[in-house]
Design a protein around this motif. Structure first.
Motif, short mmCIF file in Angstrom:
data_model
loop_
_atom_site.label_atom_id
_atom_site.label_comp_id
_atom_site.label_asym_id
_atom_site.label_seq_id
_atom_site.Cartn_x
_atom_site.Cartn_y
_atom_site.Cartn_z
N GLU A 75 66.82 35.21 28.19
CA GLU A 75 66.60 33.92 27.55
C GLU A 75 65.32 33.24 28.03
N THR A 76 64.82 33.62 29.17
CA THR A 76 63.60 33.01 29.69
C THR A 76 62.41 33.46 28.84
N PRO A 77 61.54 32.53 28.44
CA PRO A 77 60.40 32.91 27.59
C PRO A 77 59.53 33.98 28.25
N LEU A 78 58.99 34.83 27.43
CA LEU A 78 58.09 35.87 27.92
C LEU A 78 56.71 35.27 28.22
N VAL A 79 56.11 35.74 29.30
CA VAL A 79 54.78 35.29 29.71
C VAL A 79 53.88 36.52 29.79
N ALA A 80 52.66 36.34 29.33
CA ALA A 80 51.62 37.36 29.54
C ALA A 80 50.93 37.03 30.85
N GLY A 81 51.14 37.85 31.85
CA GLY A 81 50.56 37.61 33.17
C GLY A 81 49.41 38.56 33.45
N VAL A 82 48.38 38.04 34.12
CA VAL A 82 47.23 38.87 34.51
C VAL A 82 46.95 38.64 35.99
N GLU A 83 47.14 39.69 36.78
CA GLU A 83 46.70 39.66 38.18
C GLU A 83 45.32 40.30 38.23
N LEU A 84 44.31 39.49 38.48
CA LEU A 84 42.93 39.97 38.48
C LEU A 84 42.51 40.25 39.91
N GLY A 85 42.34 41.53 40.23
CA GLY A 85 41.98 41.92 41.58
C GLY A 85 40.58 42.49 41.66
N GLY A 86 40.11 42.69 42.87
CA GLY A 86 38.76 43.16 43.08
C GLY A 86 38.53 44.59 42.65
N THR A 87 39.59 45.42 42.65
CA THR A 87 39.44 46.82 42.24
C THR A 87 40.22 47.15 40.98
N LYS A 88 41.30 46.40 40.72
CA LYS A 88 42.08 46.65 39.51
C LYS A 88 42.73 45.36 39.04
N VAL A 102 46.20 43.96 36.85
CA VAL A 102 47.51 44.31 36.35
C VAL A 102 47.91 43.29 35.30
N CYS A 103 48.08 43.74 34.06
CA CYS A 103 48.58 42.89 32.99
C CYS A 103 50.07 43.17 32.85
N ILE A 104 50.87 42.12 32.83
CA ILE A 104 52.31 42.29 32.82
C ILE A 104 52.93 41.32 31.82
N LEU A 105 53.80 41.84 30.98
CA LEU A 105 54.53 41.03 30.00
C LEU A 105 55.96 40.94 30.48
N ALA A 106 56.38 39.73 30.90
CA ALA A 106 57.67 39.61 31.56
C ALA A 106 58.12 38.15 31.58
N SER A 107 59.37 37.97 31.94
CA SER A 107 59.88 36.63 32.23
C SER A 107 60.28 36.52 33.69
N GLY A 108 60.26 37.63 34.41
CA GLY A 108 60.63 37.67 35.81
C GLY A 108 60.86 39.10 36.23
N PRO A 109 61.26 39.34 37.47
CA PRO A 109 61.39 40.72 37.97
C PRO A 109 62.46 41.53 37.26
N GLU A 110 63.44 40.87 36.63
CA GLU A 110 64.51 41.60 35.97
C GLU A 110 64.24 41.81 34.48
N ASN A 111 63.13 41.32 33.98
CA ASN A 111 62.84 41.45 32.55
C ASN A 111 61.34 41.69 32.35
N ILE A 112 60.91 42.91 32.67
CA ILE A 112 59.52 43.31 32.50
C ILE A 112 59.45 44.21 31.27
N ARG A 113 58.67 43.77 30.26
CA ARG A 113 58.61 44.50 29.00
C ARG A 113 57.49 45.52 28.97
N ASP A 114 56.37 45.22 29.61
CA ASP A 114 55.25 46.14 29.60
C ASP A 114 54.34 45.84 30.77
N GLU A 115 53.58 46.84 31.19
CA GLU A 115 52.63 46.67 32.30
C GLU A 115 51.45 47.60 32.06
N VAL A 116 50.24 47.03 32.17
CA VAL A 116 49.02 47.78 31.92
C VAL A 116 48.07 47.56 33.08
#
Length: 305
Positions: free
Chosen positions: A6-19, A21-35
């Motif tokens: 039920e928690t809204p999905l968020v497009a998250g971007v962890e921008l690091g110095g070497t890589k 991580v793009c993550i589509l999720a509402s939390g650790p128990e509901n991760i839809r995709d990761e790039v």
């Protein structure tokens, strides 16, 4: 909000110095995709992130965007350089506009530092749940800290750069430090590159009784001493590559902090709970990408940036 589907999905971007991580999720128990996207040039990297977010938005129409990035970053929403990386030592990335991939989706969007994101994630799902004030410190290539007060990441003129605090030196230690800006700030004394420069070997190859560790523990203890007397956290979490895999480090650091505070003011209350007060994060290496989700959820709850 309730955790899960039920928690809204968020497009998250962890921008690091070497890589990144793009993550589509509402939390650790509901991760839809990761790039995962290599961090190369701003044009290439930010363009690839934008393409990922456009694909997700077309398929699922996420409700918010959260970005947890290396810095320094301009975090003033009224600034013309909001969400730009400023003054970084990473070649080619000074003035890089993170707005390039954030804008135009018609959803709340926010950016914060990677350590602030990790701190917010630990507050939602990890070792700081239920606390109003806590700090997340990462000790690795650099030293950074996310400070959360009343559930919000601290920011003002800029964002906290606690790794660059100057602290008292251990008696007899005259090593100039490794920070290119400040020499013997905490990062210049206790980061991975600083320990290696002092000892001649990487931190993970050093024995626990190597003098370089004593200097690093003293500097980190000084950092936490200052945090206790200023931000008044209810817990201090320490992660990062230098802190991981050193089981003796936490007991020594706890002892250093108790001795440094010397029973001043309210600090005697720390001694009986020091093992729980200074501890490892619960989310491990997932704190980074989940931090981006936490930043996005905070934006959604606040109606914007």
């Amino acid at each position: 909000m309730t955790e899960g589907i039920e928690t809204p999905l968020v497009a998250g971007v962890e921008l690091g110095g070497t890589k990144c991580v793009c993550i589509l999720a509402s939390g650790p128990e509901n991760i839809r995709d990761e790039v995962r996207i290599p961090t190369t040039t701003p044009d290439e990297t930010l363009g690839a992130i934008r393409a990922t977010l456009e694909r997700w938005h077309a398929d699922t129409r996420f409700a918010a965007i959260g970005v947890a990035s290396f810095g320094p970053i301009d975090l003033d929403p009224s600034s013309t350089r909001y969400a730009h990386i400023v003054g970084t030592t990473k070649p080619g990335w000074d003035e890089a506009p993170l707005t390039r991939f954030m804008d135009g989706f018609g959803v709340p969007a926010a950016v914060d530092t990677d350590v602030a994101g990790a701190a917010l994630a630990e507050g939602r799902w990890g070792a700081a749940q239920g606390l109003n004030n806590h700090v997340y410190i990462t000790v690795g290539t650099g030293i950074g800290a996310g400070v959360v007060v009343n559930g919000r990441a601290v920011r003002g003129l800029g964002h906290p750069e606690l790794g660059h605090l100057r602290v008292g030196r251990l008696a007899g230690d005259a090593w100039p430090g490794f920070c290119t800006y400040h020499g013997d700030c905490v990062e210049g004394l206790a980061s991975g590159p600083a320990i290696q420069a002092r000892a001649g070997r990487p931190a993970e190859q050093l024995d626990a009784d190597d003098p370089a560790w004593a200097m690093a523990v003293h500097a980190l203890g000084g950092l936490i001493h200052n945090l206790v007397l200023t931000a008044c956290p209810e817990r201090v979490l320490i992660g990062g590559g230098v802190a991981t895999g050193q089981p003796w480090l936490f007991p020594r650091l706890r002892q250093a902090v108790v001795e440094s505070l010397a029973g001043y003011g309210a600090t005697p209350a720390l001694s009986p709970i020091i093992d729980d007060f200074i501890r490892a994060p619960a989310l491990g290496d997932r704190a980074g990408p989940l931090g981006a989700i936490a930043v996005g959820l905070t934006a959604l709850e606040n109606g914007g940036r």
